[in-house]
Design an enzyme around this catalytic site. Structure first.
Site, PDB file in Angstrom:
ATOM      1  N   HIS A  79     -43.040 -11.569  13.174  1.00  0.00           N
ATOM      2  CA  HIS A  79     -42.811 -10.858  13.821  1.00  0.00           C
ATOM      3  C   HIS A  79     -41.753  -9.210  13.234  1.00  0.00           C
ATOM      4  O   HIS A  79     -42.132  -8.680  11.990  1.00  0.00           O
ATOM      5  CB  HIS A  79     -41.184 -11.589  13.550  1.00  0.00           C
ATOM      6  CG  HIS A  79     -39.912 -10.893  14.768  1.00  0.00           C
ATOM      7  ND1 HIS A  79     -39.230 -10.921  14.441  1.00  0.00           N
ATOM      8  CD2 HIS A  79     -39.548 -12.046  15.728  1.00  0.00           C
ATOM      9  CE1 HIS A  79     -38.695 -10.248  15.928  1.00  0.00           C
ATOM     10  NE2 HIS A  79     -38.519 -11.528  17.133  1.00  0.00           N
TER      11      HIS A  79
ATOM     12  N   ASP B 133     -41.487 -18.872  18.833  1.00  0.00           N
ATOM     13  CA  ASP B 133     -42.346 -18.913  19.496  1.00  0.00           C
ATOM     14  C   ASP B 133     -43.595 -20.602  19.397  1.00  0.00           C
ATOM     15  O   ASP B 133     -43.613 -20.885  19.372  1.00  0.00           O
ATOM     16  CB  ASP B 133     -43.120 -18.337  20.316  1.00  0.00           C
ATOM     17  CG  ASP B 133     -42.325 -17.586  21.451  1.00  0.00           C
ATOM     18  OD1 ASP B 133     -41.512 -18.088  21.686  1.00  0.00           O
ATOM     19  OD2 ASP B 133     -42.706 -16.426  20.919  1.00  0.00           O
TER      20      ASP B 133
HETATM   21  N1  ACO Z   1     -51.818 -12.783  12.474  1.00  0.00           N
HETATM   22  C1  ACO Z   1     -52.431 -12.365  11.826  1.00  0.00           C
HETATM   23  N2  ACO Z   1     -52.237 -11.494  11.099  1.00  0.00           N
HETATM   24  C2  ACO Z   1     -51.538 -10.702  12.159  1.00  0.00           C
HETATM   25  C3  ACO Z   1     -50.620 -11.360  12.822  1.00  0.00           C
HETATM   26  C4  ACO Z   1     -50.463 -12.531  12.811  1.00  0.00           C
HETATM   27  N3  ACO Z   1     -50.263 -13.407  14.052  1.00  0.00           N
HETATM   28  N4  ACO Z   1     -49.101 -10.324  12.935  1.00  0.00           N
HETATM   29  C5  ACO Z   1     -48.772  -9.429  12.528  1.00  0.00           C
HETATM   30  N5  ACO Z   1     -50.461  -9.548  11.391  1.00  0.00           N
HETATM   31  C6  ACO Z   1     -51.031  -8.504  10.963  1.00  0.00           C
HETATM   32  C7  ACO Z   1     -51.070  -7.386  11.508  1.00  0.00           C
HETATM   33  O1  ACO Z   1     -53.010  -7.269  11.203  1.00  0.00           O
HETATM   34  C8  ACO Z   1     -51.286  -5.812  10.232  1.00  0.00           C
HETATM   35  O2  ACO Z   1     -51.666  -6.270   9.352  1.00  0.00           O
HETATM   36  P1  ACO Z   1     -52.207  -4.477   8.503  1.00  0.00           P
HETATM   37  O3  ACO Z   1     -51.264  -4.065   7.913  1.00  0.00           O
HETATM   38  O4  ACO Z   1     -53.099  -4.511   7.391  1.00  0.00           O
HETATM   39  O5  ACO Z   1     -52.894  -3.498   9.439  1.00  0.00           O
HETATM   40  C9  ACO Z   1     -49.475  -6.685   9.937  1.00  0.00           C
HETATM   41  O6  ACO Z   1     -49.531  -8.061   9.451  1.00  0.00           O
HETATM   42  C10 ACO Z   1     -48.490  -5.648  10.702  1.00  0.00           C
HETATM   43  O7  ACO Z   1     -48.051  -6.341  11.670  1.00  0.00           O
HETATM   44  P2  ACO Z   1     -47.635  -5.439  13.040  1.00  0.00           P
HETATM   45  O8  ACO Z   1     -48.836  -5.350  14.058  1.00  0.00           O
HETATM   46  O9  ACO Z   1     -48.026  -4.002  12.697  1.00  0.00           O
HETATM   47  O10 ACO Z   1     -46.386  -5.742  13.084  1.00  0.00           O
HETATM   48  P3  ACO Z   1     -45.567  -5.478  14.374  1.00  0.00           P
HETATM   49  O11 ACO Z   1     -43.829  -5.634  13.921  1.00  0.00           O
HETATM   50  O12 ACO Z   1     -45.893  -4.343  15.205  1.00  0.00           O
HETATM   51  O13 ACO Z   1     -45.866  -7.060  15.056  1.00  0.00           O
HETATM   52  C11 ACO Z   1     -45.883  -8.884  16.169  1.00  0.00           C
HETATM   53  C12 ACO Z   1     -45.323  -8.031  15.327  1.00  0.00           C
HETATM   54  C13 ACO Z   1     -46.219  -8.412  17.895  1.00  0.00           C
HETATM   55  C14 ACO Z   1     -45.136  -9.751  16.742  1.00  0.00           C
HETATM   56  C15 ACO Z   1     -46.761  -9.463  15.822  1.00  0.00           C
HETATM   57  O14 ACO Z   1     -46.294 -10.687  14.443  1.00  0.00           O
HETATM   58  C16 ACO Z   1     -48.138 -10.793  16.320  1.00  0.00           C
HETATM   59  O15 ACO Z   1     -48.901  -9.896  17.203  1.00  0.00           O
HETATM   60  N6  ACO Z   1     -47.256 -11.783  16.249  1.00  0.00           N
HETATM   61  C17 ACO Z   1     -48.444 -12.719  16.977  1.00  0.00           C
HETATM   62  C18 ACO Z   1     -47.858 -12.852  18.183  1.00  0.00           C
HETATM   63  C19 ACO Z   1     -46.272 -13.996  18.377  1.00  0.00           C
HETATM   64  O16 ACO Z   1     -45.956 -14.486  17.761  1.00  0.00           O
HETATM   65  N7  ACO Z   1     -45.485 -12.716  19.215  1.00  0.00           N
HETATM   66  C20 ACO Z   1     -43.866 -12.974  19.595  1.00  0.00           C
HETATM   67  C21 ACO Z   1     -42.632 -12.617  18.771  1.00  0.00           C
HETATM   68  S1  ACO Z   1     -41.497 -13.151  18.879  1.00  0.00           S
HETATM   69  C22 ACO Z   1     -40.766 -12.793  20.164  1.00  0.00           C
HETATM   70  O17 ACO Z   1     -41.060 -12.105  20.544  1.00  0.00           O
HETATM   71  C23 ACO Z   1     -40.138 -13.801  20.076  1.00  0.00           C
END
Ligand code: ACO
Length: 442
Positions: free
Chosen positions: A319, A377
């Site tokens: 998140h 979720d």
């Molecule tokens: N699985 C594996 N790796 C992940 C995940 C994941 N679900 N989420 C983040 N990471 C990693 C990224 O690869 C990144 O790694 P790095 O620093 O080595 O490059 C690091 O964690 C940070 O991730 P970002 O994408 O920069 O974080 P951001 O805050 O932009 O994204 C998000 C947040 C979009 C929710 C992300 O965690 C994700 O895509 N999760 C899966 C989708 C999801 O569950 N969305 C629901 C969100 S809650 C809602 O809307 C109700």
């Protein structure tokens, strides 16, 4: 009037931040603003005027776009509260109508206020009969989110008497209409996709009950309400009601900042919510669990999620704000077990798979270091599936519940005297000025 005030940690002089331009040596001081909770905020409204610089913050990770009194999140502690009330308490003791009132009006309602508010929402739950023709224009296999975007946007073509955003009464009527009609429209989207007749709302049913009835009832027999499922539905609505300045809420605010009507703004929010990185994640979680298929394959998928060259991510994990367990996920996990127990679903393979995946991921150094915890979720899809909703309806339910948050945020923005049209700046990296070359010379 703004409620934020300059940080006065040092009484003789408000706390501020000075930016020094290393090239010119110019120093400019910016005030620090203090909210009621959370970190102080550097007020950079004078930045461009004083320095000639913009800030660069893609994804807005360090940028506050507005002042808001609705929702507070402490992502490190895993805290979420609405108007000061913890989400766990609201989910346990309150109901969705009360939370809607709280978000829209700032205080929990008295008994009289609640009765009057609930009555108004109930009385607005039918949709204009002509909307049925609008539905019939969609293909039967249309995704219900596509239908929802279109129909909610179209409400502005049906309710001309609540489009004047400068009239507080019209704003209130539009808010009540949106809240009231969303379950009806969501249920209609479902009915249309399965080829069953639309059901009119029933005024003797509560909000969540009415939605279940319109979704799963049929005209040829009486619908038997399961109180545990109705309560779970209400709780799911509470858990999704608002979540401060996320992508869809910011979209609603940005659309509304130009003075667009509330129905159009909420349609914009629905479009933003649809994406798999946001509200579409609950649908994506179930697809992912189905793809994993068996506990034995979890390590393979966890490995893929950690591989930078593989686009796969663990859906329902991570998140932008929470760097701890999402408090909504904890309530959702408990509700999930209650619903499965009530429905007599034992040994649900997807739930077992989800719990095992959660266990393995929470112990894995990659997820621990990056503070990637299950989000709201992760469990909602399993409950919704058990209740009988097809996967394509999951994000629709999220949109239904979030409508109150969007509406309350939109209302707060319109009533804020500091409100201006939202207009971010950019770092231009395109070509420098060049001469146009006529077509025959290219
Ligand atoms: N699985 C594996 N790796 C992940 C995940 C994941 N679900 N989420 C983040 N990471 C990693 C990224 O690869 C990144 O790694 P790095 O620093 O080595 O490059 C690091 O964690 C940070 O991730 P970002 O994408 O920069 O974080 P951001 O805050 O932009 O994204 C998000 C947040 C979009 C929710 C992300 O965690 C994700 O895509 N999760 C899966 C989708 C999801 O569950 N969305 C629901 C969100 S809650 C809602 O809307 C109700």
């Amino acid at each position: 009037m703004s409620k934020a005030h300059p940080n006065a940690a040092n009484e003789s002089k408000p706390h501020s931040v000075t930016i020094i331009d290393n090239q010119s040596g110019k120093q400019v001081e910016f005030p620090l603003l203090q909210g009621t909770q959370g970190p102080d905020v550097i007020d950079i409204r004078r930045l461009y005027g004083e320095t000639g610089y913009f800030t660069y913050d893609p994804g807005f990770g360090s940028t506050g776009s507005c002042e808001s009194g609705l929702t507070y999140i402490d992502g490190d502690q895993g805290i979420l509260s609405h108007r000061g009330y913890a989400i766990e308490e609201l989910a346990e003791h309150s109901d969705f109508m009360e939370v809607c009132y709280l978000l829209l009006h700032g205080e929990l309602p008295t008994q009289k206020e609640k009765a009057s508010f609930t009555h108004s929402i109930t009385m607005h739950s039918m949709v204009h009969e002509q909307l049925i023709n609008f539905f019939r224009g969609f293909r039967r296999d249309a995704h219900p989110m596509a239908v929802l975007c279109g129909v909610v946007g179209a409400l502005s073509a049906f309710y001309h008497d609540s489009l004047d955003i400068n009239d507080p009464k019209q704003r209130e009527i539009a808010s009540h209409r949106l809240l009231a009609k969303m379950p009806t429209i969501a249920a209609m989207a479902y009915k249309y996709s399965v080829g069953q007749p639309f059901l009119y709302p029933k005024n003797d049913l509560k909000y969540a009950e009415n939605f279940l009835y319109m979704t799963f009832g049929v005209p040829c027999e009486e619908y038997k309400m399961n109180p545990v499922l109705a309560k779970a539905m209400d709780k799911i609505f509470i858990l999704h009601a608002d979540h401060e300045q996320n992508a869809s809420t910011s979209t609603v605010r940005l659309a509304g900042s130009s003075g667009a009507n509330p129905f159009a703004c909420i349609a914009a929010g629905i479009a933003s919510l649809w994406g798999p990185a946001h509200g579409g994640a609950n649908e994506a979680v179930l697809k992912m669990l189905a793809e994993i298929g068996h506990k034995d394959r979890i390590p393979e998928f966890v490995k893929r999620a950690k591989d930078k060259n593989d686009g796969f991510r663990l859906m329902g994990f991570g998140h932008r704000v929470y760097k701890n367990y999402d408090p909504r996920a904890a309530v959702m996990r408990k509700t999930c077990h209650e619903v499965l127990d009530t429905l007599g679903i034992r040994d649900e393979p997807l739930l077992e798979l989800a719990m095992e995946l959660e266990r393995i991921a929470l112990e894995d150094p990659y997820f621990v270091e990056k503070k990637l915890y299950p989000n709201v979720d992760f469990y909602s899809g399993i409950i919704l599936r058990a209740m009988g909703f097809p996967t394509s309806m999951f994000t629709v339910l999220f949109a239904l519940a979030r409508t109150v948050g969007w509406t309350a945020q939109w209302k707060e923005m319109i009533e804020d005297p500091n409100q201006r049209i939202g207009r971010p700046r950019q770092l231009y990296t395109g070509p420098k000025p060049r001469k146009y070359v006529p077509l025959h010379k290219r």
